[in-house]
Enzyme design. Structure first.
Site, PDB file in Angstrom:
ATOM      1  N   LEU A 185     -68.889  26.152 -80.356  1.00 28.63           N
ATOM      2  CA  LEU A 185     -69.624  26.830 -79.300  1.00 28.63           C
ATOM      3  C   LEU A 185     -71.057  26.996 -79.785  1.00 28.63           C
ATOM      4  O   LEU A 185     -71.294  27.229 -80.971  1.00 28.63           O
ATOM      5  CB  LEU A 185     -69.035  28.217 -79.011  1.00 28.63           C
ATOM      6  N   ASP A 186     -72.015  26.904 -78.867  1.00 28.32           N
ATOM      7  CA  ASP A 186     -73.407  27.160 -79.235  1.00 28.32           C
ATOM      8  C   ASP A 186     -73.535  28.569 -79.803  1.00 28.32           C
ATOM      9  O   ASP A 186     -72.752  29.469 -79.461  1.00 28.32           O
ATOM     10  CB  ASP A 186     -74.324  27.033 -78.016  1.00 28.32           C
ATOM     11  N   ARG A 187     -74.533  28.751 -80.631  1.00 32.19           N
ATOM     12  CA  ARG A 187     -74.736  30.058 -81.272  1.00 32.19           C
ATOM     13  C   ARG A 187     -74.836  31.188 -80.261  1.00 32.19           C
ATOM     14  O   ARG A 187     -74.285  32.273 -80.460  1.00 32.19           O
ATOM     15  CB  ARG A 187     -76.001  30.001 -82.133  1.00 32.19           C
ATOM     16  N   ARG A 238     -75.323  23.794 -70.113  1.00 34.67           N
ATOM     17  CA  ARG A 238     -76.713  24.252 -70.030  1.00 34.67           C
ATOM     18  C   ARG A 238     -77.613  23.198 -69.396  1.00 34.67           C
ATOM     19  O   ARG A 238     -78.434  23.504 -68.510  1.00 34.67           O
ATOM     20  CB  ARG A 238     -77.220  24.617 -71.426  1.00 34.67           C
TER      21      ARG A 238
END
Length: 331
Positions: A142-144, A244
């Site tokens: 997962l993205d930060r 995104r």
């Protein structure tokens, strides 16, 4: 269990490691990276290519697939001369756990793993908190700044099975996102190819590009607040920054996104609603258990910062009728 056998006195610092069934089929370089923690990849590759690492007394390439019963000669390998890195033990909300699988609710602001300027992430912190764990690996990322469900494997057999399920689309991952704009479709397919690129400052980015990899996201409106919409996004492929970029390219950037969103909107939500993060949360995961095949349906509620923002938006926006259940395709 990995069994270590002493060598003859002529080479006391080297060791022979017998491969067990748990590591059968794993690449040699990946096996050594876990076995020789802290040793740089370049040192390991040099030792393999130079013949210092041998399997059953013979030379093998770095991508050799080790087999149960193999004897791997591991030479003495020195760690780089630098101060040891301190990794604090991390404890995260556990959504599901058994002897093969661990699913946590990752908070925003914590990287999944170290690297690219990040000293450590979830995986390093969990290993520090669970020193007795023989095997613990991320099944995906997962993205930060994305919160929510993150899967880790506690057995290599589970990791291989999870990777196959994710690769073949045999799982359903859904995210909540608050986007800028009045998104009206109850179900819209976004199929736009994505290409990774790097800015002049060295920052990793992704853009829509015909030369990129195919990517498919299904997005539907959940609740509308005039100029903003809570949407649910379902991943059909797992590209970097997919949700995104797909939403931004469709004209609905995610609120708080510092790479693909609008700075003015991010600042507005920080001041007015106290939201100081990207509003993207992995809330739902459905798949078969990687070993038993038992159906799993896991959920993680919206974090307080996101839930509070929605409450404030509901109080300040005129209610709009729900979107009609049309099925629109964006190519």
């Amino acid at each position: 269990m990995v069994q270590t056998k002493p060598l003859a006195p002529a080479a006391p610092a080297a060791r022979l490691v017998e491969i067990d069934a748990e590591h059968d089929g794993q690449r040699l370089d990946n096996f050594l990276l876990r076995l020789c923690k802290g040793v740089p990849k370049s040192h390991l590759y040099k030792a393999i290519r130079g013949g210092q690492v041998r399997v059953n007394r013979g030379r093998v390439p770095v991508d050799y697939r080790i087999q149960a019963g193999d004897l791997v000669r591991v030479p003495p390998l020195r760690l780089p001369t630098q101060a040891p890195r301190f990794v604090p033990a991390g404890r995260f909300p556990v959504v599901y756990e058994d002897d093969a699988l661990l699913v946590i609710d990752k908070p925003a602001g914590v990287a999944a793993h170290g690297g690219s300027g990040v000293a450590f992430g979830v995986i390093e912190q969990l290993r520090a908190a669970r020193p007795e764990a023989r095997f613990l690996e991320l099944a995906h990322r997962l993205d930060r700044e994305t919160s929510g469900l993150l899967m880790l494997a506690k057995k290599r057999s589970a990791l291989v099975a999870l990777h196959a399920m994710l690769r073949e689309g045999r799982s359903t991952k859904k995210y909540y996102a608050l986007v800028q704009g009045d998104f009206q479709n109850a179900r819209q397919h976004i199929r736009l190819p994505l290409l990774k690129w790097t800015t002049k400052s060295g920052e990793r980015r992704v853009r829509v590009d015909d030369a990129g990899l195919s990517a498919h996201t299904i997005v539907g409106a959940c609740e509308r607040y005039g100029g903003y919409t809570l949407v649910e996004a379902e991943l059909r492929t797992g590209r970097t920054h997919q949700i995104r970029v797909h939403l931004a390219a469709s004209g609905f950037p995610i609120v708080g996104d510092d790479k693909y969103g609008e700075d003015a909107v991010r600042d507005l939500f920080a001041r007015r609603y106290g939201l100081r993060r990207m509003f993207l949360h992995a809330h739902s995961l459905a798949l078969a258990h990687p070993l038993s095949g038992e159906p799993l349906a896991l959920e993680a509620p919206l974090p307080p910062a996101c839930a509070d923002t929605l409450v404030q938006l509901r109080q300040g926006a005129a209610r709009v009728p729900p979107a009609r259940a049309t099925d629109k395709d964006s190519a």
